[in-house]
Enzyme design. Sequence first.
Site, short mmCIF file in Angstrom:
data_model
loop_
_atom_site.label_atom_id
_atom_site.label_comp_id
_atom_site.label_asym_id
_atom_site.label_seq_id
_atom_site.Cartn_x
_atom_site.Cartn_y
_atom_site.Cartn_z
N LYS A 9 0.83 -1.20 0.00
CA LYS A 9 0.00 0.00 0.00
C LYS A 9 0.87 1.26 0.00
CE LYS A 9 -3.89 -2.23 2.47
NZ LYS A 9 -4.73 -2.19 3.70
N TYR A 49 -12.52 -2.26 -3.23
CA TYR A 49 -13.02 -2.27 -1.85
C TYR A 49 -14.55 -2.20 -1.79
CZ TYR A 49 -8.39 -1.91 0.37
OH TYR A 49 -7.11 -2.16 0.84
N PHE A 57 -15.33 3.65 7.73
CA PHE A 57 -13.95 3.94 7.32
C PHE A 57 -13.76 3.91 5.80
CE2 PHE A 57 -14.27 -0.64 8.21
CZ PHE A 57 -13.70 -1.20 7.07
N ARG A 86 -1.66 -14.26 3.43
CA ARG A 86 -2.34 -13.65 4.59
C ARG A 86 -1.67 -14.06 5.90
NH1 ARG A 86 -6.92 -10.53 3.58
NH2 ARG A 86 -7.59 -10.85 5.72
N THR A 92 -5.34 -7.93 10.48
CA THR A 92 -5.67 -6.63 9.90
C THR A 92 -5.24 -5.49 10.82
OG1 THR A 92 -7.56 -7.63 8.80
CG2 THR A 92 -7.58 -5.24 9.00
N ARG A 103 2.71 -7.05 9.22
CA ARG A 103 2.02 -6.03 10.02
C ARG A 103 2.48 -6.05 11.47
NH1 ARG A 103 -3.85 -7.51 7.36
NH2 ARG A 103 -3.92 -5.92 5.72
P1 IDP Z 1 -7.68 -7.01 5.30
O1 IDP Z 1 -6.88 -5.91 4.63
O2 IDP Z 1 -6.89 -7.66 6.40
O3 IDP Z 1 -8.26 -8.00 4.32
P2 IDP Z 1 -10.34 -5.87 5.51
O4 IDP Z 1 -11.33 -6.18 6.58
O5 IDP Z 1 -10.60 -6.40 4.14
O6 IDP Z 1 -8.90 -6.31 6.04
O7 IDP Z 1 -10.25 -4.29 5.46
C1 IDP Z 1 -9.60 -3.65 4.38
C2 IDP Z 1 -8.74 -2.54 4.92
O8 IDP Z 1 -9.58 -1.53 5.48
C3 IDP Z 1 -7.82 -2.95 6.06
O9 IDP Z 1 -6.60 -3.48 5.61
C4 IDP Z 1 -7.61 -1.65 6.79
O10 IDP Z 1 -6.63 -0.85 6.12
C5 IDP Z 1 -8.95 -0.97 6.62
N1 IDP Z 1 -9.84 -1.21 7.77
C6 IDP Z 1 -10.49 -2.35 8.07
N2 IDP Z 1 -11.23 -2.21 9.19
C7 IDP Z 1 -11.03 -0.95 9.61
C8 IDP Z 1 -11.52 -0.19 10.71
O11 IDP Z 1 -12.30 -0.68 11.55
N3 IDP Z 1 -11.09 1.10 10.81
C9 IDP Z 1 -10.24 1.67 9.92
N4 IDP Z 1 -9.76 0.99 8.85
C10 IDP Z 1 -10.14 -0.30 8.70
MG MG Z 2 -9.70 -7.69 2.84
#
Ligand code: IDP
Ligand code: MG
Length: 135
Positions: A9, A49, A57, A86, A92, A103
Amino acid sequence: MDRTLVICKPDAVERGLAGQIVARLEAKGLKLVAAELRTIDADTAGAHYGEHKGKPFYDSLVSFITRSPALLLVVEGPGDTYKVVRTLMGATNPKEAAPGTIRGDLAIEMTENLVHGSDSQESAAREIALFFPRL
Ligand code: IDP
Ligand code: MG
């Protein structure tokens, strides 16, 4: 062989960590199939997304992923490649991600968590087609 999409990213490129992320993927045994430094446009970010549309968010997530160049990758392995990626990425929320993961070692904020990896075989196929339609 089995492929998945990875995105280093914008925060990863800005912090000079893209090479280290690629090195971790390669050291694990995954092979690079495609790589491109690209500023993701808003339409592509919205398609990528789409599952998060409507969440609180979402707007900041799209702003973040489009703010500067990202390193888009397709990687290949012998099977379950999205799971392998993953596992290397970690949880996450970097505050909860295990040490040894990308991470867990290199990030601290959920909003700046360095890396994206497809979350299923179906997502991998869709995301590879979205970012690399000629593959
Ligand atoms: P992932 O990247 O681990 O697959 P996802 O749930 O698909 O996680 O979420 C996509 C991206 O959105 C995350 O990597 C993170 O950058 C952001 N994100 C997810 N949940 C939150 C949140 O609760 N607050 C702020 N950003 C979030
Ligand atoms: Mg995801």
